[in-house]
Design an enzyme around this catalytic site. Structure first.
Site, PDB file in Angstrom:
ATOM      1  CB  SER A  69      -1.011   0.142   1.078  1.00  0.00           C
ATOM      2  OG  SER A  69      -1.672  -1.653   0.996  1.00  0.00           O
ATOM      3  CG  HIS A 122      -3.363  -2.770  -3.525  1.00  0.00           C
ATOM      4  ND1 HIS A 122      -2.782  -3.788  -3.546  1.00  0.00           N
ATOM      5  CD2 HIS A 122      -4.447  -2.575  -2.532  1.00  0.00           C
ATOM      6  CE1 HIS A 122      -2.704  -3.330  -1.209  1.00  0.00           C
ATOM      7  NE2 HIS A 122      -3.346  -3.016  -1.786  1.00  0.00           N
ATOM      8  CG  HIS A 163      -4.955  -8.276   0.164  1.00  0.00           C
ATOM      9  ND1 HIS A 163      -4.788  -7.741  -0.898  1.00  0.00           N
ATOM     10  CD2 HIS A 163      -3.243  -7.872   1.015  1.00  0.00           C
ATOM     11  CE1 HIS A 163      -3.734  -6.596  -0.414  1.00  0.00           C
ATOM     12  NE2 HIS A 163      -2.444  -6.798   0.658  1.00  0.00           N
ATOM     13  CE1 TYR A 181      -7.957  -7.026   1.554  1.00  0.00           C
ATOM     14  CE2 TYR A 181      -6.202  -7.134   3.281  1.00  0.00           C
ATOM     15  CZ  TYR A 181      -7.179  -6.785   1.965  1.00  0.00           C
ATOM     16  OH  TYR A 181      -6.205  -6.151   1.899  1.00  0.00           O
ATOM     17  CD  GLU A 182      -7.929  -8.437  -2.567  1.00  0.00           C
ATOM     18  OE1 GLU A 182      -8.354  -7.647  -3.176  1.00  0.00           O
ATOM     19  OE2 GLU A 182      -6.355  -9.059  -2.947  1.00  0.00           O
ATOM     20  CB  ALA A 210       0.626  -0.985   4.770  1.00  0.00           C
ATOM     21  CG  MET A 254      -5.199  -7.519   7.218  1.00  0.00           C
ATOM     22  SD  MET A 254      -6.535  -6.991   6.641  1.00  0.00           S
ATOM     23  CE  MET A 254      -6.645  -5.465   8.382  1.00  0.00           C
ATOM     24  CB  SER A 255       0.374  -8.466   2.211  1.00  0.00           C
ATOM     25  OG  SER A 255       1.054  -7.855   3.496  1.00  0.00           O
ATOM     26  CG  ASN A 310      -2.503   1.148  11.732  1.00  0.00           C
ATOM     27  OD1 ASN A 310      -1.832   0.976  10.076  1.00  0.00           O
ATOM     28  ND2 ASN A 310      -2.805   0.460  12.394  1.00  0.00           N
ATOM     29  CG  HIS A 348      -8.071   0.824   3.108  1.00  0.00           C
ATOM     30  ND1 HIS A 348      -7.389   0.103   3.342  1.00  0.00           N
ATOM     31  CD2 HIS A 348      -7.842   0.793   2.125  1.00  0.00           C
ATOM     32  CE1 HIS A 348      -6.579  -0.749   2.384  1.00  0.00           C
ATOM     33  NE2 HIS A 348      -7.038   0.265   1.786  1.00  0.00           N
TER      34      HIS A 348
HETATM   35  N1  HPA Z   1      -3.777  -3.978  11.851  1.00  0.00           N
HETATM   36  C1  HPA Z   1      -3.598  -4.684  10.526  1.00  0.00           C
HETATM   37  N2  HPA Z   1      -3.214  -4.955   8.938  1.00  0.00           N
HETATM   38  C2  HPA Z   1      -2.623  -3.502   8.991  1.00  0.00           C
HETATM   39  C3  HPA Z   1      -3.120  -2.887  10.126  1.00  0.00           C
HETATM   40  C4  HPA Z   1      -3.120  -3.213  10.551  1.00  0.00           C
HETATM   41  O1  HPA Z   1      -3.750  -2.182  12.107  1.00  0.00           O
HETATM   42  N3  HPA Z   1      -2.242  -1.502   9.327  1.00  0.00           N
HETATM   43  C5  HPA Z   1      -2.082  -1.492   8.132  1.00  0.00           C
HETATM   44  N4  HPA Z   1      -2.027  -3.191   8.095  1.00  0.00           N
END
Ligand code: HPA
Length: 268
Positions: free
Chosen positions: A26, A57, A79, A81-82, A109, A206-207, A230, A242
């Protein structure tokens, strides 16, 4: 997923053999603009690969020179999650391996789990926790891969040393830490973050984990950089969103790009 047709299609489009695969997370898409003589192959043109979906993306391979070396950039990733299978998520790494790359550089990220890695931090991944509980290695062993790959040093120690050295030289602050790979797509609860911290994680995302598993099974050295976008849940009073992750990625992306450009000549 059958890789032969994808490999044929990709080979037909690429004007050369890449030395390494660079996976852009990201906000790091702008590295594509720095590629010399870029040749873009959208995922949609590669049989078996879905067109990537998440905002931010781009969804393409870009072949070209960075710091003088031929690279394959993966702009956008799949991902779990997709709803993509671990095979699809790791297909770009497996394709790159068959194209002959000698190493993989992954960026992502991530949320910062510890006070020592606030948003904006760059973290060189030293190890990971696979809390996705999925693996692209489940099923028949693929050509050139190991059944039981050793994971005692998943992130190549020599490559990590090179990245740390370049960061020092460029005076870019670089942390080292453990990446917790989770399924998502919801961000974690504060209790989950406390659990991850106790498990030894420094950042969460998540990757990356499926790609690293495929690369290691194919004996490819891997190095990974997490950009902390974050505070993980519970470390700040603000809710996570996001858009913020994307914006933080863009802000810090210049530094990551500088580091990547410096590291490329040192990849095997
Ligand atoms: N958690 C999970 N995945 C992420 C985060 C998070 O805080 N920030 C960026 N990808």
């Amino acid at each position: 997923m059958e890789l032969d047709d994808a490999l044929t299609a990709l080979r037909r489009r690429l004007p050369g053999t890449p030395d390494a695969l660079v996976v852009l997370g990201s906000g790091l898409g702008p590295l594509v603009a720095e590629v010399v003589d870029p040749v873009k192959v959208p995922f949609a043109d590669v049989p078996g690969l879905p067109a990537a979906g998440v905002a931010g993306h781009g969804g393409a391979f870009v072949f070209g020179r960075v710091s003088g070396r031929p690279l394959l950039l993966q702009a956008g990733r799949f991902h779990l999650y997709e709803g993509h299978s671990p095979e699809v998520v790791s297909a770009p790494v497996r394709l790159a391996a068959r194209l002959g790359v000698k190493s993989v550089l992954v960026t992502n990220a991530a949320g910062g789990i510890r006070r020592t890695v606030p948003p904006g931090s760059l973290v060189l991944v030293e190890d990971h926790l696979n809390l996705m509980f999925r693996s692209p290695l489940v099923g028949p062993v693929m050509e050139g891969e190991d059944r039981f790959p050793d994971m005692s040093a998943p992130y190549d120690p020599d490559l990590r040393a090179s990245v740390a050295e370049e960061a020092r030289r460029l005076k870019i602050p670089l942390h080292q830490g453990v990446y917790a790979g989770v399924l998502g797509p919801s961000y974690e609860t504060p209790s989950e973050i406390r659990m991850l911290e106790r498990m030894g994680a420094h950042v969460v995302g998540m990757s990356t984990v499926p790609e690293v598993l495929a690369a290691r099974s194919g004996q490819l050295p891997v190095v990974a950089l997490s950009l902390v976008t974050n505070w993980a849940a519970g470390l700040s009073p603000d809710p996570l969103n996001h858009q913020e992750v994307l914006e933080a990625g863009e802000r810090a992306s210049k530094t990551v790009r500088r580091l990547v450009r410096a590291v490329v000549p040192r990849l095997p």
